[in-house]
Design a protein around this motif. Structure first.
Motif, PDB file in Angstrom:
ATOM      1  N   LEU A  89       0.829  -1.204   0.000  1.00 21.31           N
ATOM      2  CA  LEU A  89       0.000   0.000   0.000  1.00 21.31           C
ATOM      3  C   LEU A  89       0.867   1.260   0.000  1.00 21.31           C
ATOM      4  O   LEU A  89       0.546   2.249  -0.666  1.00 21.31           O
ATOM      5  CB  LEU A  89      -0.929   0.002   1.213  1.00 21.31           C
ATOM      6  CG  LEU A  89      -1.967  -1.117   1.266  1.00 21.31           C
ATOM      7  CD1 LEU A  89      -2.777  -1.027   2.553  1.00 21.31           C
ATOM      8  CD2 LEU A  89      -2.884  -1.056   0.066  1.00 21.31           C
ATOM      9  N   LEU A  90       1.983   1.227   0.740  1.00 21.49           N
ATOM     10  CA  LEU A  90       2.874   2.380   0.797  1.00 21.49           C
ATOM     11  C   LEU A  90       3.473   2.677  -0.574  1.00 21.49           C
ATOM     12  O   LEU A  90       3.511   3.833  -1.023  1.00 21.49           O
ATOM     13  CB  LEU A  90       3.986   2.130   1.814  1.00 21.49           C
ATOM     14  CG  LEU A  90       5.059   3.231   1.931  1.00 21.49           C
ATOM     15  CD1 LEU A  90       4.425   4.544   2.350  1.00 21.49           C
ATOM     16  CD2 LEU A  90       6.156   2.806   2.897  1.00 21.49           C
ATOM     17  N   LEU A  91       3.924   1.643  -1.265  1.00 22.03           N
ATOM     18  CA  LEU A  91       4.522   1.851  -2.581  1.00 22.03           C
ATOM     19  C   LEU A  91       3.480   2.291  -3.601  1.00 22.03           C
ATOM     20  O   LEU A  91       3.774   3.092  -4.498  1.00 22.03           O
ATOM     21  CB  LEU A  91       5.210   0.567  -3.038  1.00 22.03           C
ATOM     22  CG  LEU A  91       6.462   0.165  -2.233  1.00 22.03           C
ATOM     23  CD1 LEU A  91       7.019  -1.160  -2.728  1.00 22.03           C
ATOM     24  CD2 LEU A  91       7.521   1.257  -2.294  1.00 22.03           C
ATOM     25  N   GLU A  92       2.251   1.763  -3.491  1.00 27.46           N
ATOM     26  CA  GLU A  92       1.181   2.226  -4.379  1.00 27.46           C
ATOM     27  C   GLU A  92       0.922   3.713  -4.187  1.00 27.46           C
ATOM     28  O   GLU A  92       0.796   4.474  -5.160  1.00 27.46           O
ATOM     29  CB  GLU A  92      -0.107   1.447  -4.105  1.00 27.46           C
ATOM     30  CG  GLU A  92      -0.151   0.049  -4.659  1.00 27.46           C
ATOM     31  CD  GLU A  92      -1.483  -0.615  -4.397  1.00 27.46           C
ATOM     32  OE1 GLU A  92      -1.587  -1.823  -4.629  1.00 27.46           O
ATOM     33  OE2 GLU A  92      -2.425   0.082  -3.950  1.00 27.46           O
ATOM     34  N   ASP A  93       0.837   4.124  -2.926  1.00 20.19           N
ATOM     35  CA  ASP A  93       0.569   5.535  -2.634  1.00 20.19           C
ATOM     36  C   ASP A  93       1.730   6.413  -3.079  1.00 20.19           C
ATOM     37  O   ASP A  93       1.534   7.497  -3.643  1.00 20.19           O
ATOM     38  CB  ASP A  93       0.315   5.705  -1.135  1.00 20.19           C
ATOM     39  CG  ASP A  93      -0.135   7.103  -0.774  1.00 20.19           C
ATOM     40  OD1 ASP A  93      -1.302   7.435  -1.022  1.00 20.19           O
ATOM     41  OD2 ASP A  93       0.696   7.870  -0.252  1.00 20.19           O
ATOM     42  N   LEU A  94       2.967   5.933  -2.850  1.00 21.68           N
ATOM     43  CA  LEU A  94       4.140   6.706  -3.249  1.00 21.68           C
ATOM     44  C   LEU A  94       4.201   6.846  -4.766  1.00 21.68           C
ATOM     45  O   LEU A  94       4.513   7.928  -5.293  1.00 21.68           O
ATOM     46  CB  LEU A  94       5.405   6.029  -2.727  1.00 21.68           C
ATOM     47  CG  LEU A  94       6.732   6.751  -3.020  1.00 21.68           C
ATOM     48  CD1 LEU A  94       6.736   8.131  -2.392  1.00 21.68           C
ATOM     49  CD2 LEU A  94       7.906   5.923  -2.513  1.00 21.68           C
ATOM     50  N   GLY A  95       3.881   5.763  -5.483  1.00 22.60           N
ATOM     51  CA  GLY A  95       3.882   5.833  -6.947  1.00 22.60           C
ATOM     52  C   GLY A  95       2.855   6.817  -7.467  1.00 22.60           C
ATOM     53  O   GLY A  95       3.132   7.599  -8.387  1.00 22.60           O
ATOM     54  N   GLY A  96       1.643   6.804  -6.879  1.00 24.73           N
ATOM     55  CA  GLY A  96       0.618   7.764  -7.290  1.00 24.73           C
ATOM     56  C   GLY A  96       1.014   9.192  -6.987  1.00 24.73           C
ATOM     57  O   GLY A  96       0.745  10.110  -7.784  1.00 24.73           O
ATOM     58  N   SER A  97       1.685   9.401  -5.834  1.00 25.72           N
ATOM     59  CA  SER A  97       2.113  10.755  -5.468  1.00 25.72           C
ATOM     60  C   SER A  97       3.186  11.272  -6.417  1.00 25.72           C
ATOM     61  O   SER A  97       3.152  12.438  -6.842  1.00 25.72           O
ATOM     62  CB  SER A  97       2.646  10.754  -4.026  1.00 25.72           C
ATOM     63  OG  SER A  97       1.654  10.321  -3.114  1.00 25.72           O
ATOM     64  N   ILE A  98       4.159  10.414  -6.746  1.00 21.50           N
ATOM     65  CA  ILE A  98       5.225  10.829  -7.659  1.00 21.50           C
ATOM     66  C   ILE A  98       4.654  11.138  -9.036  1.00 21.50           C
ATOM     67  O   ILE A  98       5.044  12.120  -9.689  1.00 21.50           O
ATOM     68  CB  ILE A  98       6.307   9.737  -7.738  1.00 21.50           C
ATOM     69  CG1 ILE A  98       7.025   9.628  -6.385  1.00 21.50           C
ATOM     70  CG2 ILE A  98       7.297  10.033  -8.855  1.00 21.50           C
ATOM     71  CD1 ILE A  98       8.039   8.500  -6.311  1.00 21.50           C
ATOM     72  N   LEU A  99       3.696  10.322  -9.489  1.00 22.31           N
ATOM     73  CA  LEU A  99       3.076  10.588 -10.784  1.00 22.31           C
ATOM     74  C   LEU A  99       2.313  11.913 -10.759  1.00 22.31           C
ATOM     75  O   LEU A  99       2.354  12.686 -11.731  1.00 22.31           O
ATOM     76  CB  LEU A  99       2.133   9.442 -11.158  1.00 22.31           C
ATOM     77  CG  LEU A  99       1.420   9.582 -12.502  1.00 22.31           C
ATOM     78  CD1 LEU A  99       2.432   9.633 -13.639  1.00 22.31           C
ATOM     79  CD2 LEU A  99       0.432   8.445 -12.715  1.00 22.31           C
ATOM     80  N   SER A 100       1.628  12.184  -9.659  1.00 27.00           N
ATOM     81  CA  SER A 100       0.901  13.453  -9.533  1.00 27.00           C
ATOM     82  C   SER A 100       1.859  14.637  -9.620  1.00 27.00           C
ATOM     83  O   SER A 100       1.579  15.631 -10.304  1.00 27.00           O
ATOM     84  CB  SER A 100       0.135  13.500  -8.210  1.00 27.00           C
ATOM     85  OG  SER A 100      -0.820  12.459  -8.124  1.00 27.00           O
ATOM     86  N   LEU A 101       3.010  14.526  -8.938  1.00 24.50           N
ATOM     87  CA  LEU A 101       3.991  15.610  -8.989  1.00 24.50           C
ATOM     88  C   LEU A 101       4.622  15.720 -10.375  1.00 24.50           C
ATOM     89  O   LEU A 101       4.869  16.830 -10.864  1.00 24.50           O
ATOM     90  CB  LEU A 101       5.076  15.364  -7.939  1.00 24.50           C
ATOM     91  CG  LEU A 101       4.652  15.523  -6.474  1.00 24.50           C
ATOM     92  CD1 LEU A 101       5.762  15.060  -5.549  1.00 24.50           C
ATOM     93  CD2 LEU A 101       4.290  16.971  -6.172  1.00 24.50           C
ATOM     94  N   ALA A 102       4.875  14.570 -11.004  1.00 25.63           N
ATOM     95  CA  ALA A 102       5.493  14.594 -12.330  1.00 25.63           C
ATOM     96  C   ALA A 102       4.588  15.251 -13.360  1.00 25.63           C
ATOM     97  O   ALA A 102       5.068  15.911 -14.286  1.00 25.63           O
ATOM     98  CB  ALA A 102       5.834  13.166 -12.768  1.00 25.63           C
ATOM     99  N   VAL A 103       3.286  15.085 -13.202  1.00 25.81           N
ATOM    100  CA  VAL A 103       2.346  15.721 -14.122  1.00 25.81           C
ATOM    101  C   VAL A 103       2.020  17.144 -13.682  1.00 25.81           C
ATOM    102  O   VAL A 103       1.935  18.064 -14.499  1.00 25.81           O
ATOM    103  CB  VAL A 103       1.047  14.884 -14.230  1.00 25.81           C
ATOM    104  CG1 VAL A 103       0.015  15.596 -15.103  1.00 25.81           C
ATOM    105  CG2 VAL A 103       1.353  13.505 -14.802  1.00 25.81           C
TER     106      VAL A 103
END
Length: 684
Positions: free
Chosen positions: A108-122
């Motif tokens: 769950l932590l890695l899923e949330d971190l991946g979504g957060s990084i994608l949000s920042l990247a976009v």
């Protein structure tokens, strides 16, 4: 395999909850724009002109940043809770198949971190581009052009945006995931319906909604009449009535909903079902709906009032003069100095405006008497404008005098008709910052009769209309009341003792060389070497631009944040309640309800669930914007309240379109969830 699960789960979260992902992107945009404000060309320019005001504005940025982090934490917490609650059964199955709780937590932590990084990247590149666009549009609207522009890329703003966003995302995740990972497998696999609520007598709900309407009416009355701004106690009373009325109104909505349920046609498909669903939702979430309605109200007020103020300061003061030279030197010596430094050729026109006091008498309290004007004002119907005029003109017993020739040169520069005054005539001058259009119109009607007044024991007639064109470029002189008189009369009354302001208008060929800002900045550097005291249009432009930036950036920022929080919470609330009512939808499916019928019922619920708080916010915003404009605008701007309210109404209508987009997004999420229920499930 583990990382495939993480990638699949992260992708599914974004797809199934696009509303929340979009809200995060908009939050990142808002964060970066407000944090990078000090690095934008407009603010760098303003720092030269209005450094004190800009410094005060920039000190608000950390406060806004902290408050926004606090508010968005609860938004992320609530939306993430919905995401995890929706996957409870999946987590229970994973634990049943042997996945360790620590491994589930890491997934769950890695899923949330991946979504957060994608949000920042976009979000961050989009934020940089949008920040540039807004900066350029703001500069273009104020008329300074695009010169010497550099990209306002701020690493500091990017780092603080990323740090704040990741911090609140991580904090919300740790709280929620720890709760999920500690639950027993049986509780994760079982559905968790809403608890029951105690039903009160219908008369109590009816009394609550009636009391809420009365409280809101009282708050609206205090706001519109301006009493809310007369003191802290009055403001507190108006806010208290507004808050109490909103919460009572939403709590009492159960009464009209019960009436609708008992009346009307009951043979429509699932009518009773979706009304019961709405009734339960309101019972369970009335306080949340009230809070979201207040947030939408705050967003509409900020957006409507901010854009109106932006429009007012963008058009309030016409650009006539480019420079005014002041100081001890006379106009002739100033002209010679300009010629000495070869700066006079940069001006298409240089002319004097003379102002002075009455030097032929020391009787300051009776030097000027205009009893016919005061009597005409007293004879008009009583109003705020007439009372203010009577009060202000009562102190105009020793007015400034303005020479006619210089003022006519000013009118000619502004493309306005020149004045024609004969001996024994005078025209009234009032600076725009001291009056309103309504008061000017009142005086103009009185001046039509050319009233006879007394100036130092001499009878003269006031003629023409009230003149308001600024005498100088910026702040060197602002007169609340003055008389424009012929030059020989001016010389006689001032005894040759007066102030001279040399106004300059830049030549057209000079303006065409670059933008106005660039031309004036370059000329200012050259003028600083001459020792002349001067004011340029940049001072006036800087003040207007500061108000425009403060109004547009701060109010739009707050409006976006409030709107995101309110709509995301409402959407997530509905989707959570729909999921917890999943067994009811399955029962309807077994009874023969089609997918289209279920979607139609759910869509009606969404319309009501979003529509009620939005409708209350729209009604309240018309009064809220009116109160804000009346309270924060200067008196000279209040004459344009009607026009500003039209602009505000248009902006509020635009926000209603954004509400419609949110509603559409929630409907699509609801349709996708109902589609999953159409697949038969085993219950053993």
């Amino acid at each position: 395999m583990f990382f495939k699960l993480i990638s699949r789960g992260s992708k599914r979260n974004r797809k199934e909850n696009g509303l929340f992902f979009s809200s995060l992107l908009v939050s990142i945009l808002a964060f970066y724009m407000i944090l990078s404000l000090s690095h934008q060309d407009v603010m760098i320019f303003l720092t030269r002109m209005e450094c004190n005001a800009v410094d005060k504005l920039l000190t608000l940025i950390p406060v806004l940043y902290g408050v926004t982090l606090f508010l968005l934490f609860f938004l992320i917490y609530y939306a993430s809770r919905y995401q995890l609650e929706r996957r409870r059964h999946e987590f229970g199955v994973c634990l049943t198949l042997g996945m360790r709780r620590s491994r589930l937590f890491m997934m769950l932590l890695l899923e949330d971190l991946g979504g957060s990084i994608l949000s920042l990247a976009v979000g961050l590149p989009a934020a940089v581009l949008l920040s540039e666009l807004v900066s350029l549009i703001t500069a273009r609207l104020v008329g300074i052009g695009i010169v010497g522009h550099r990209v306002s890329f701020s690493w500091k703003a990017i780092l603080w945006t990323a740090a704040g966003f990741l911090l609140i995302k991580l904090a919300a995740f740790l709280i929620l995931s720890s709760r999920i990972s500690r639950q027993e497998i049986g509780s994760l696999l079982a559905e968790k319906p809403d608890g029951t609520r105690k039903q009160m007598p219908s008369s109590l709900y009816a009394a609550a909604i009636l009391s809420g309407i009365l409280c809101l009416a009282a708050a609206y009355t205090l706001a519109v009449q301006g009493k809310a701004w007369s003191g802290i106690r009055q403001m507190g009373t108006a806010v208290t009535f507004g808050l109490l009325g909103t919460f009572l109104f939403f709590w009492g909505l159960r009464f009209p909903m019960e009436l609708v349920l008992k009346t009307g046609k009951k043979n429509r498909k699932l009518r009773v079902f979706h009304l019961r669903q709405m009734q339960e939702t309101v019972i369970h979430r009335s306080n949340t709906l009230a809070t979201c309605s207040l947030l939408i109200l705050a967003a509409m007020c900020c957006f409507g009032a901010g854009m109106s103020i932006f429009r007012y300061y963008g058009e309030n003061e016409p650009h006539v003069l480019d420079y005014t030279f002041t100081g001890a030197q006379d106009a002739e010596s100033a002209g010679k100095t300009l010629a000495e430094y070869h700066l006079d050729t940069g001006f298409s026109d240089l002319f004097e405006v003379k102002t002075g006091n009455i030097r032929t008498t020391d009787d300051y309290e009776h030097a000027f008497q205009m009893e016919p004007v005061m009597s005409a004002l007293r004879g008009l119907p009583s109003s705020t404008d007439t009372e203010v005029l009577l009060n202000n003109l009562g102190y105009a017993t020793y007015p400034h005098l303005i020479s006619l020739d210089g003022y006519n040169r000013l009118l000619s520069a502004a493309d306005l008709p020149e004045l024609t005054l004969h001996t024994g005539e005078a025209a009234v001058y009032m600076d725009r910052s001291f009056t309103t259009f309504e008061r000017i119109n009142i005086l103009n009607r009185i001046l039509e009769s050319e009233p006879e007044v007394i100036l130092d024991q001499e009878k003269i007639h006031l003629t023409g209309t009230v003149q308001t064109t600024g005498l100088v470029t910026d702040r060197a002189i602002t007169l609340s009341f003055a008389l424009i008189v012929p030059d020989e009369v001016f010389e006689s009354y001032t005894q040759g003792k007066y102030d001279v302001y040399l106004n300059g208008i830049l030549a057209e060929d000079v303006k065409k060389q670059a933008s106005l800002m660039s031309v004036i900045l370059d000329l200012n550097q050259r003028l600083d070497q001459t020792g002349l005291s001067y004011e340029s249009y940049l001072q006036n432009m800087g003040r207007q631009l500061f108000y425009m930036v403060a109004a547009s950036y701060i109010t739009l920022y707050l409006a976006v944040i409030f709107l995101i929080i309110a709509n995301t919470v409402i959407g997530v609330q509905f989707l959570m309640s729909q999921q917890k009512s999943g067994f009811r939808y399955r029962t309807l499916i077994r009874l023969g309800a089609s997918y289209d019928t279920l979607c139609s019922s759910a869509r009606k619920q969404i319309d009501w669930y979003f529509g009620i708080p939005a409708a209350v916010a729209v009604c309240s915003s018309l009064f809220g914007v009116r109160s804000l404009l009346a309270g924060i605008l200067p008196s000279s701007a209040r004459s344009s309240l009607s026009e500003m309210m039209v602009i505000s109404a248009a902006m509020i209508l635009g926000l209603c379109m954004i509400e419609y987009i949110y509603i559409t997004a929630v409907k699509r999420s609801s349709d996708r969830y109902l589609l999953t229920l159409m697949v038969p499930v085993r219950e053993e």
